[in-house]
Design an enzyme around this catalytic site. Structure first.
Site, PDB file in Angstrom:
ATOM      1  CG  ASP A  52      -0.290  -0.466   2.461  1.00  0.00           C
ATOM      2  OD1 ASP A  52       0.897  -0.126   2.676  1.00  0.00           O
ATOM      3  OD2 ASP A  52      -0.934  -1.187   3.244  1.00  0.00           O
TER       4      ASP A  52
ATOM      5  CG  ASP B  61       0.519   3.921   4.597  1.00  0.00           C
ATOM      6  OD1 ASP B  61      -0.593   3.606   4.134  1.00  0.00           O
ATOM      7  OD2 ASP B  61       1.176   3.169   5.333  1.00  0.00           O
TER       8      ASP B  61
ATOM      9  CG  ASP C 123       9.193   0.887  12.516  1.00  0.00           C
ATOM     10  OD1 ASP C 123       9.416   1.550  11.481  1.00  0.00           O
ATOM     11  OD2 ASP C 123       8.482  -0.131  12.516  1.00  0.00           O
TER      12      ASP C 123
HETATM   13  P1  ATP Z   1       4.286  -3.592   5.424  1.00  0.00           P
HETATM   14  O1  ATP Z   1       4.884  -3.811   4.098  1.00  0.00           O
HETATM   15  O2  ATP Z   1       4.345  -4.760   6.280  1.00  0.00           O
HETATM   16  O3  ATP Z   1       2.955  -2.910   5.421  1.00  0.00           O
HETATM   17  P2  ATP Z   1       5.131  -1.069   6.500  1.00  0.00           P
HETATM   18  O4  ATP Z   1       6.502  -0.526   6.726  1.00  0.00           O
HETATM   19  O5  ATP Z   1       4.265  -0.367   5.525  1.00  0.00           O
HETATM   20  O6  ATP Z   1       5.324  -2.584   6.131  1.00  0.00           O
HETATM   21  P3  ATP Z   1       3.063  -0.606   8.406  1.00  0.00           P
HETATM   22  O7  ATP Z   1       2.750  -1.416   9.618  1.00  0.00           O
HETATM   23  O8  ATP Z   1       2.102  -0.579   7.293  1.00  0.00           O
HETATM   24  O9  ATP Z   1       4.460  -1.169   7.905  1.00  0.00           O
HETATM   25  O10 ATP Z   1       3.400   0.854   8.919  1.00  0.00           O
HETATM   26  C1  ATP Z   1       3.625   1.941   8.035  1.00  0.00           C
HETATM   27  C2  ATP Z   1       4.755   2.813   8.547  1.00  0.00           C
HETATM   28  O11 ATP Z   1       4.412   3.351   9.828  1.00  0.00           O
HETATM   29  C3  ATP Z   1       6.074   2.097   8.770  1.00  0.00           C
HETATM   30  O12 ATP Z   1       6.836   2.037   7.590  1.00  0.00           O
HETATM   31  C4  ATP Z   1       6.731   2.952   9.839  1.00  0.00           C
HETATM   32  O13 ATP Z   1       7.323   4.088   9.272  1.00  0.00           O
HETATM   33  C5  ATP Z   1       5.547   3.396  10.676  1.00  0.00           C
HETATM   34  N1  ATP Z   1       5.311   2.480  11.818  1.00  0.00           N
HETATM   35  C6  ATP Z   1       4.493   1.409  11.846  1.00  0.00           C
HETATM   36  N2  ATP Z   1       4.498   0.805  13.034  1.00  0.00           N
HETATM   37  C7  ATP Z   1       5.336   1.500  13.799  1.00  0.00           C
HETATM   38  C8  ATP Z   1       5.768   1.379  15.152  1.00  0.00           C
HETATM   39  N3  ATP Z   1       5.334   0.381  15.930  1.00  0.00           N
HETATM   40  N4  ATP Z   1       6.644   2.298  15.623  1.00  0.00           N
HETATM   41  C9  ATP Z   1       7.066   3.315  14.832  1.00  0.00           C
HETATM   42  N5  ATP Z   1       6.713   3.461  13.563  1.00  0.00           N
HETATM   43  C10 ATP Z   1       5.859   2.581  13.041  1.00  0.00           C
HETATM   44 MG    MG Z   2       2.193  -0.840   5.135  1.00  0.00          MG
END
Ligand code: ATP
Ligand code: MG
Length: 421
Positions: A56, A58, A133
């Site tokens: 996705d 964001d 993170d």
């Molecule tokens: P995925 O491909 O699994 O969706 P993602 O990096 O997009 O990986 P998400 O859980 O969708 O992970 O979260 C989006 C963004 O929000 C992350 O890339 C990170 O920057 C931030 N984020 C998510 N969870 C946390 C957390 N627990 N602490 C700090 N930042 C976070």
């Molecule tokens: Mg994501």
């Protein structure tokens, strides 16, 4: 913290704006035309730079949720932990978040033992980057200027395939212990090296997961186990001591969970990668099975009929498990059906066979029986029998289970036929 980012231009980062979902482009255009900053953030940028297809896109912006709604009348404000806007274009929903500030000291940030309970403080783009993170998750891509902005060294880390927490790892894990699981997940899924200071504290901090609501842990477990890397992720979780924090006491030695569990995880991975449907219910059935079986055997010795013994054993084991990871009923109910099916496979004659075969969970339960046969050689002939019976024509099948051809409409009681051999 650098408040001046490294700016990486199009020639260097190589992302083409057409790789961004059109709906996300529209959101960013709309916000920028209204005078706000807006960019793609997080996993979307990371995956594009890694040459992967993002799940996705964001969007982050300096517009507040109310301002976002003024730009997009269709936007819906959602979220309790964080307030976000969802902007819909046709079938796509783009998640738009206002830049958030660093946790600490602000009025609507609450702490408990270093844990952040809420962080809704708005902040600058730079602050938004550092409260994320991992460095590789904090890159920002502006599809209008086509630059990537890096406040935390994430671009270099991506190039050297390093997973590194932003800031002091111990503090960051304490703020949100789910990051322990995310570290494991990203390292395995994206094949990244965990930077030593990021990996180091994980085992001794694993216990902090007990503070996380079981429903949130369930969501994380799905991401850990249903993304096509369940087996290597499982092993890494065990190595870090995180497995026991999620699923305590399932195995005597989690580093040797047994053939059934290993194969269940590997099969799940094959199916996910092959685009076949998978259900977490099957996986939970496998993971909890060793415990369920031991309990069911005990209950049967106490005189409880065998199918019921599996039902009760399943309830007991599930009740223990949902205290750490809340498996919703829609999944655990199916796991239980798979367990209750197992003793019924031992009866290979008469109408019962047809009854079993016509039940909804037959296929899953049969697949489960095949896995069990890996560990219980005495089940091999049983599994073989159930494999064969499915391959027969109706007539051959009746012959096998009723001993001879069944006359249409015939009611006579038949002598029961074949056993497992
Ligand atoms: P995925 O491909 O699994 O969706 P993602 O990096 O997009 O990986 P998400 O859980 O969708 O992970 O979260 C989006 C963004 O929000 C992350 O890339 C990170 O920057 C931030 N984020 C998510 N969870 C946390 C957390 N627990 N602490 C700090 N930042 C976070
Ligand atoms: Mg994501």
């Amino acid at each position: 913290m650098n408040s001046q980012p490294i700016v990486i231009d199009r020639r260097e980062h190589g992302i083409d704006r057409s790789q961004v979902l059109p709906a996300a482009l529209k959101v960013i255009d709309g916000l920028q035309n209204a005078g706000f900053h807006a960019c793609v953030v997080g996993g979307g940028v990371r995956d594009l730079l890694l040459g992967l297809k993002p799940k996705d896109f964001d969007v982050a912006t300096d517009a507040t949720p109310e301002e976002i709604r003024k730009v997009f009348r269709s936007a819906r404000l959602i979220g309790r932990r964080f307030r976000l806007a969802h902007v819909r274009f046709g079938r796509e929903i783009i998640e738009v978040a206002t830049f958030r500030g660093q946790a600490g000291g602000e009025s609507d940030t609450e702490h408990s033992n270093g844990r952040i309970l809420r962080d809704n403080t708005f902040g600058s783009e730079a602050e938004d980057a550092v409260r994320r993170d991992f460095t590789i998750n904090a890159l920002m891509y502006d599809p209008v200027t086509e630059v990537v902005k890096d406040y935390v060294g994430g671009y270099e880390d991506l190039k050297s395939r390093t997973l590194r927490l932003i800031g002091d790892p111990v503090t960051r894990y304490r703020e949100d212990p789910v990051r322990l699981l995310r570290a494991t997940r990203f390292a395995v899924k994206l094949d990244l090296k965990l930077e030593p200071a990021t990996a180091g504290p994980i085992p001794q901090m694993a216990g902090l997961l007990s503070d996380i609501p079981p429903a949130r842990l369930f969501e994380e477990v799905l991401k850990l186990l249903m993304a096509g890397h369940a087996w290597p992720t499982f092993r890494q979780l065990v190595q870090f001591g995180l497995w026991e924090a999620l699923f305590p006491n399932l195995f005597e030695d989690p580093s040797r969970p047994g053939e059934l569990v290993e194969q269940a995880l590997k099969n799940t991975d094959d199916r996910v990668r092959g685009g076949q449907p998978v259900t977490p219910a099957f996986l939970f059935a496998a993971l909890l099975w060793p415990r369920v079986r031991v309990k069911a055997v005990l209950l049967e010795k106490e005189g409880i009929p065998i199918v019921e013994a599996y039902s009760e054993a399943g309830e007991i084991v599930l009740a223990e498990q949902v205290r750490t990871v809340a498996i919703p009923r829609r999944f655990s109910g199916m796991s239980k059906q798979i367990w209750m099916f197992q003793p019924r496979f031992m009866k290979m004659r008469g109408k019962r066979v047809l009854g079993l075969m016509s039940e909804r969970r037959f296929r899953a339960a049969y697949d489960f029986l095949l896995l069990r046969a890996l560990e219980e050689p005495e089940l091999e002939p049983v599994a073989e029998w159930w494999t064969q019976i499915q391959e027969l024509t109706t007539e051959e099948r009746n012959q096998k289970i009723f001993g001879r051809k069944r006359k249409p409409g015939g009611r006579r009681r038949q002598q029961a036929g074949s056993g497992p051999a």
